[in-house]
Design an enzyme around this catalytic site. Structure first.
Site, PDB file in Angstrom:
ATOM      1  N   VAL A   8       0.866  -1.176   0.000  1.00 17.01           N
ATOM      2  CA  VAL A   8       0.000   0.000   0.000  1.00 17.01           C
ATOM      3  C   VAL A   8       0.899   1.221   0.000  1.00 17.01           C
ATOM      4  CG1 VAL A   8      -2.037  -1.052   1.061  1.00 17.01           C
ATOM      5  CG2 VAL A   8      -0.244  -0.102   2.516  1.00 17.01           C
ATOM      6  N   SER A   9       0.346   2.350  -0.450  1.00 11.81           N
ATOM      7  CA  SER A   9       1.179   3.528  -0.656  1.00 11.81           C
ATOM      8  C   SER A   9       1.462   4.339   0.594  1.00 11.81           C
ATOM      9  CB  SER A   9       0.535   4.439  -1.702  1.00 11.81           C
ATOM     10  OG  SER A   9       0.459   3.755  -2.927  1.00 11.81           O
ATOM     11  N   THR A  10       0.568   4.306   1.564  1.00 13.57           N
ATOM     12  CA  THR A  10       0.779   5.136   2.756  1.00 13.57           C
ATOM     13  C   THR A  10       0.612   4.311   4.023  1.00 13.57           C
ATOM     14  OG1 THR A  10      -1.550   5.769   2.924  1.00 13.57           O
ATOM     15  CG2 THR A  10      -0.133   7.177   1.569  1.00 13.57           C
ATOM     16  N   GLN A  13      -3.010   3.302   5.091  1.00 16.30           N
ATOM     17  CA  GLN A  13      -3.762   2.284   4.369  1.00 16.30           C
ATOM     18  C   GLN A  13      -3.544   0.913   4.995  1.00 16.30           C
ATOM     19  OE1 GLN A  13      -2.140   3.164   0.455  1.00 16.30           O
ATOM     20  NE2 GLN A  13      -4.107   4.037  -0.177  1.00 16.30           N
TER      21      GLN A  13
END
Length: 183
Positions: A8-10, A13
């Protein structure tokens, strides 16, 4: 052995959905990370690629979890292939290098990416040629002005001064002065 990769990007998340999909896909081990796909340095991706053995299959829920661009995907796929392993995406059934059809699709993608690189190189080259024709100079600015070069030439030819001394006087290396005089 099926090896999962979830990303996931952050930090906010959650990996729960990817983790459960990879568990359902019979992944024996899952590498997880919370980092933007735009970053080249993804430690868990690197660990996973280093962990690969012949016959392993990397399983991802979607290709965008693995790669940030087509060229990135092709580079990662090449590393997977070099390890003797395969790649399978749960959301994109055509992206399965363990099947002949999947290998063909990724080969087509590789050809398209290569074609795109060639077009970019060609456009860049023609752009540089056009800029040169317009008189644009590439590279760092000249260390010596035309007046300094003329003065150096005069000192060498008329007064017999050594090139090394003139280069020191102008604050440049001898090679720089020789190149300027030859031009």
């Amino acid at each position: 052995m099926n090896i999962g990769y979830a990303r996931v990007s952050t930090q906010g998340q959650d990996l729960t959905q990817q983790r459960s999909a990879l568990t359902e896909a019979a992944c024996n081990r899952v590498f997880e990370e919370k980092v933007s796909g735009a970053r080249k340095d993804r430690p868990e991706l690197g660990r996973m690629l280093d962990h690969l053995r012949p016959g392993d299959v990397i399983v991802v829920t979607r290709l965008d979890r693995l790669a940030r661009s087509t060229s990135d995907l092709l580079g990662i796929t090449e590393r997977i292939k070099d390890a003797g392993a395969g790649l399978r995406s749960l959301a994109e059934p055509w992206a399965d290098t363990t099947s002949p059809a999947g290998k063909m699709i990724l080969t087509v993608f590789a050809g398209i990416a290569d074609f795109e690189r060639s077009l970019i190189l060609e456009r860049t080259s023609s752009g540089r040629a056009a800029a040169k024709a317009r008189g644009v100079r590439f590279g760092p600015p000249s260390s010596l002005t035309l007046e300094q070069i003329a003065h150096a030439r005069e000192l060498i030819e008329r007064e017999g001064k050594p090139v090394a001394a003139i280069a020191r006087l102008l604050g440049v290396h001898r090679a720089t002065l020789y190149r300027a005089l030859a031009a």
